[in-house]
Motif scaffolding. Structure first.
Motif: not given
Length: 359
Positions: A219, A222-223, A226, A230, A233, A237
């Motif tokens: 997470t 990704l936050y 990417e 939230w 993400s 995940s």
């Protein structure tokens, strides 16, 4: 005497003074008393004939060595080597056929490795897909081989790492328990002393903790890497570690795919291991309840008749143990029949016993 292999070497030195006493008549009486008293202490060893038989026996057939578990270091080296060969082959095929794959590109080698990991873990984001019949056949073969390889070899490595971690925890707790012989210890809640292992509930808790940690790491990446919010993400995940992979979200940046190569490989295994621990906890609870019921209930006439294998009107200790193990589900009837069949092959005289000549 000389024909007795056990007594011959021991009696000859003691008989020598008796032969010498005949030359001196003055000391013959006293010396003979001592010699006779010495001979009176000699007796045949009860195990002498058996030892002679065992010494003469030779194995009729070569003994089959007991199967040994592979060395843990060897398993890890083998898994790493095969994983390297497997991924290298997939990367080479993808690299020389990158025009036959559709999707967002970052770097040819990174994209190839990312595609191989996503395929091997059976996630299937859909951000990189084959276009031609040849690449589609490659994807089919790669995912089938990778599925078996992923769950056999790499699961063995994860099991070894988790068992090593468990052994380290158990060793530390045992060392602390030696220092604290009196009073309550926190290790009592962690270790099952009777079974010599960690309590299954704690193992489930640790495995779920690893799953939460893996989801949290994914997470955060990704936050911040990417640029997802939230909710997305956490969503991506969870869909990744559970190998769902709807395909509406995926890793698109070069740093994100580099992270996904390592993160997806281990997080999916950790999640699978956590669910296995949950199943193990359920089965262990059922086995404990069955064993408690079997040992607490009173024996009935029907039980006596069922456990009396020899039909002699009573139950021996061995028959009782076998009957209770069958009730607990520890052994089955076919296992007992196989052992009895092997016993019958050794007992050639049908005497109900295995003696040295039968070996």
């Amino acid at each position: 005497m000389e024909n007795e292999p056990f007594l011959a070497t021991q009696t000859r030195p003691q008989l020598q003074p008796i032969l010498e006493v005949e030359e001196d008549p003055d000391v013959s009486s006293t010396h003979m008393k001592k010699s006779n008293s010495g001979l009176g202490g000699l007796h045949r060893c009860r195990t002498a004939p058996a030892m002679a038989v065992m010494r003469d026996l030779k194995p009729k057939t070569p003994q089959i060595p007991k199967p040994e578990s592979d060395d843990a270091n060897f398993i890890i080296r083998q898994a790493i080597f095969l994983l390297f060969i497997y991924l290298s082959l997939g990367v080479l095929i993808y690299y020389f056929n990158k025009d036959n794959f559709s999707g967002f590109e970052t770097h040819p080698v990174v994209d190839a490795l990312y595609f191989c990991i996503v395929t091997m873990c059976t996630i299937g984001f859909g951000d990189i897909t084959p276009l031609t019949p040849a690449t589609k056949v490659f994807a089919c073969v790669f995912v089938l081989v990778g599925f078996a390889f992923f769950h056999i070899l790499l699961s063995g490595v994860v099991n070894y790492v988790l068992d090593l971690q468990e052994n380290m925890i158990l060793t530390g707790i045992k060392m602390n328990s030696k220092r604290q012989q009196q009073g309550f210890s926190a290790g009592d809640c962690i270790v099952d002393v009777e079974k010599g292992r960690m309590r299954i509930r704690l193992k489930v808790g640790l495995a779920l903790g690893v799953v939460v940690l893996s989801i949290g790491m994914g997470t955060l990446v990704l936050y911040f890497v990417e640029d997802l919010d939230w909710i997305d993400s956490v969503y991506l995940s969870v869909m990744s570690v559970t190998t769902v992979g709807y395909g509406d979200r995926a890793f698109k940046t070069l740093p994100g795919r580099l992270f996904a190569v390592v993160w997806l490989l281990f997080s999916t295994l950790m999640v699978a291991r956590a669910f296995l621990y949950l199943v193990e906890a359920r089965i262990d609870k059922r086995h404990r309840s069955i064993a408690k019921w079997v040992l607490s209930r009173d024996i009935t006439v029907q039980d006596l008749l069922a456990a009396d294998v020899n039909n002699n009107g009573f139950i021996s200790k061995s028959e009782y143990v076998i009957y209770k193990l069958k009730e607990m589900g520890k052994i089955e009837e076919k296992d007992i029949l196989l052992i009895c069949e092997h016993f019958s092959k050794l007992d050639r005289n049908n005497s109900g016993k295995i003696t040295l000549p039968d070996l």
